[in-house]
Design an enzyme around this catalytic site. Structure first.
Site, PDB file in Angstrom:
ATOM      1  N   GLY A  46      45.687  30.936  39.838  1.00  0.00           N
ATOM      2  CA  GLY A  46      44.666  31.223  38.708  1.00  0.00           C
ATOM      3  C   GLY A  46      45.331  30.496  37.504  1.00  0.00           C
TER       4      GLY A  46
ATOM      5  NE  ARG B 105      44.046  33.159  43.438  1.00  0.00           N
ATOM      6  CZ  ARG B 105      45.170  32.980  41.994  1.00  0.00           C
ATOM      7  NH1 ARG B 105      45.711  32.783  42.475  1.00  0.00           N
ATOM      8  NH2 ARG B 105      44.126  33.714  41.370  1.00  0.00           N
TER       9      ARG B 105
ATOM     10  CG  ASP C 156      55.163  35.052  43.236  1.00  0.00           C
ATOM     11  OD1 ASP C 156      53.719  35.201  43.462  1.00  0.00           O
ATOM     12  OD2 ASP C 156      55.740  36.200  43.730  1.00  0.00           O
TER      13      ASP C 156
ATOM     14  CB  THR D 204      50.707  33.009  36.388  1.00  0.00           C
ATOM     15  OG1 THR D 204      49.909  34.347  36.287  1.00  0.00           O
ATOM     16  CG2 THR D 204      52.399  33.365  35.951  1.00  0.00           C
TER      17      THR D 204
ATOM     18  CG  ASP E 283      49.100  38.192  36.574  1.00  0.00           C
ATOM     19  OD1 ASP E 283      48.624  38.259  35.411  1.00  0.00           O
ATOM     20  OD2 ASP E 283      48.555  37.349  37.907  1.00  0.00           O
TER      21      ASP E 283
ATOM     22  CG  ASP F 132      53.301  38.373  37.568  1.00  0.00           C
ATOM     23  OD1 ASP F 132      53.650  37.005  37.237  1.00  0.00           O
ATOM     24  OD2 ASP F 132      52.708  38.328  39.026  1.00  0.00           O
TER      25      ASP F 132
ATOM     26  NE  ARG G 112      48.150  37.851  41.380  1.00  0.00           N
ATOM     27  CZ  ARG G 112      47.092  36.832  41.883  1.00  0.00           C
ATOM     28  NH1 ARG G 112      46.903  37.645  42.878  1.00  0.00           N
ATOM     29  NH2 ARG G 112      46.731  36.212  41.322  1.00  0.00           N
TER      30      ARG G 112
ATOM     31  CE  LYS H 205      45.854  60.361  18.527  1.00  0.00           C
ATOM     32  NZ  LYS H 205      46.199  58.943  18.946  1.00  0.00           N
TER      33      LYS H 205
HETATM   34  O1  F6P Z   1      47.128  35.490  38.279  1.00  0.00           O
HETATM   35  C1  F6P Z   1      46.598  35.713  37.693  1.00  0.00           C
HETATM   36  C2  F6P Z   1      44.998  36.329  37.863  1.00  0.00           C
HETATM   37  O2  F6P Z   1      44.501  36.707  36.139  1.00  0.00           O
HETATM   38  C3  F6P Z   1      45.278  38.043  37.831  1.00  0.00           C
HETATM   39  O3  F6P Z   1      45.467  38.889  36.677  1.00  0.00           O
HETATM   40  C4  F6P Z   1      44.216  38.306  38.655  1.00  0.00           C
HETATM   41  O4  F6P Z   1      44.949  39.385  39.472  1.00  0.00           O
HETATM   42  C5  F6P Z   1      44.308  37.610  39.143  1.00  0.00           C
HETATM   43  O5  F6P Z   1      44.351  36.066  38.733  1.00  0.00           O
HETATM   44  C6  F6P Z   1      42.028  37.139  39.808  1.00  0.00           C
HETATM   45  O6  F6P Z   1      42.252  35.485  40.830  1.00  0.00           O
HETATM   46  P1  F6P Z   1      40.781  35.152  40.369  1.00  0.00           P
HETATM   47  O7  F6P Z   1      39.884  33.804  39.687  1.00  0.00           O
HETATM   48  O8  F6P Z   1      41.059  34.005  42.088  1.00  0.00           O
HETATM   49  O9  F6P Z   1      39.980  35.835  41.164  1.00  0.00           O
END
Ligand code: F6P
Length: 325
Positions: A14, A75, A106, A129, A131, A133, A175, A217
């Site tokens: 991504g 990908r 990763d 990324t 994320d 992560d 993700r 609230k």
């Molecule tokens: O890894 C980055 C990310 O944006 C994630 O947060 C998400 O789950 C995924 O890629 C979405 O991937 P794609 O753009 O292939 O739909």
């Protein structure tokens, strides 16, 4: 390992804001050190097809502020096959590339490590990324921008949520991890944060929301990480509606979090890591990812990146709970 003479750079997985700033840093740092650079277009998919271009200082002019990646990304399923890997290695040799910098998540590093074995060149990974992560770095390139974009959306949604006295369930990316959700939830003052790293208790969530209403609230924000085991924001919202009868709306922020101009922090991180990746290759360091931990550049063996899970600071989750009453 000897010094590199020609570096290849690619982006994979991504895209993330700041990738261009990183490509720029790699190209310019390499040229500064007298090393040639080629850009590999469309990640490993492009490498297999031989989509390779020479890069010079001008190839990266006026890109530091641009989101996305000028090298494009993909990908690639083919790269996971023996034949794909062999073609990728062959193209690197054909272009006389002896060092490779891969910017991505990763999945990018597993590929890089296998490629290094097959082709015999040096590889360095850079964490890019949204994320966050990735083990071996406090922050990934793109995370700061993505969280700021998501936070801006949450602030806007708060206005309409308050006017209509509604609960909003806002789903963020990440993700299988909840880094974006946790930071955006805490910074956005969310009543509830749902992340894969913590068990999701729908009854408890309903109680929090109903007690909030009872205390006066008028609206509430629930941040949902896309990878939670309880389902997506729509599933969770329906379960809450069944039990509480409270009116809700759902917003899925989606790919909006991946676009736009990178923040100062992302541009600086990208510049530092990009330049450090070139210095690593120049110093004969290979099979590592370059990250930043507690303000210092650190190298982590590629294998450690996918065999270790990055720890989350769960005290932030507790803090968000305390502060959202
Ligand atoms: O890894 C980055 C990310 O944006 C994630 O947060 C998400 O789950 C995924 O890629 C979405 O991937 P794609 O753009 O292939 O739909």
């Amino acid at each position: 390992m000897s010094k590199v003479r020609r570096i290849g750079v690619l982006t994979s997985g991504g895209d993330a804001p700041g990738m261009n700033a990183c490509i720029r840093a790699i190209v310019r740092a390499a040229i500064y050190h007298g090393i040639k650079v080629v850009g590999i277009v469309r990640g490993y998919a492009g490498l297999i097809k031989g989509e390779i271009v020479e890069m010079d200082v001008n190839s990266v002019s006026n890109v530091i502020q641009r989101g996305g990646t000028i090298l494009k990304t993909a990908r690639s399923e083919e790269f996971k096959t023996k034949e794909g890997l062999a073609k990728a290695a062959e193209n690197l040799s054909k272009w006389d590339v002896d060092g490779l910098v891969t910017i991505g998540g990763d999945g990018t590093y597993r590929g890089a490590s296998e490629l290094s074995e097959k082709w015999g060149g040096a590889v360095v990974g850079v964490p890019g990324t949204i994320d966050n992560d990735i083990y071996g770095t406090d922050f990934t390139i793109g995370y700061d921008t993505a969280t700021n974009i998501a936070l801006d959306a949450v602030d806007r949604i708060r206005d309409t949520a308050a006017s209509h006295e509604r609960i909003f369930f806002i789903e963020v990316m990440g993700r299988e991890s909840g880094f974006i959700a946790l930071d955006v939830g805490l910074a956005g003052g969310a009543e509830v944060i749902i992340i894969p790293e913590q068990p999701t208790d729908i009854d408890n969530m309903c109680q929090i929301l109903l007690e909030g209403r009872a205390r006066g609230k008028v609206s509430s924000i629930v941040i949902v990480a896309e990878g939670d085991e309880a389902g997506g924001a729509y599933d969770i919202a329906e379960k809450v509606k069944e039990r509480t009868k409270l009116e809700y709306r759902v917003t899925i922020l989606g790919h909006i979090q991946r676009g736009g101009s990178p923040t100062v922090r992302d541009r600086i991180l990208a510049s530092k890591l990009g330049a450090a990746s070139v210095e690593a290759l120049q110093n004969g360091i290979s099979n590592v990812m370059v990250g930043e931990m507690r303000g210092k550049i650190e190298f982590t063996p590629l294998e450690a990146i996918w065999t270790n899970k990055k720890k989350m600071d769960i005290s932030l989750y507790k803090l968000a709970e305390i502060l959202s009453i």
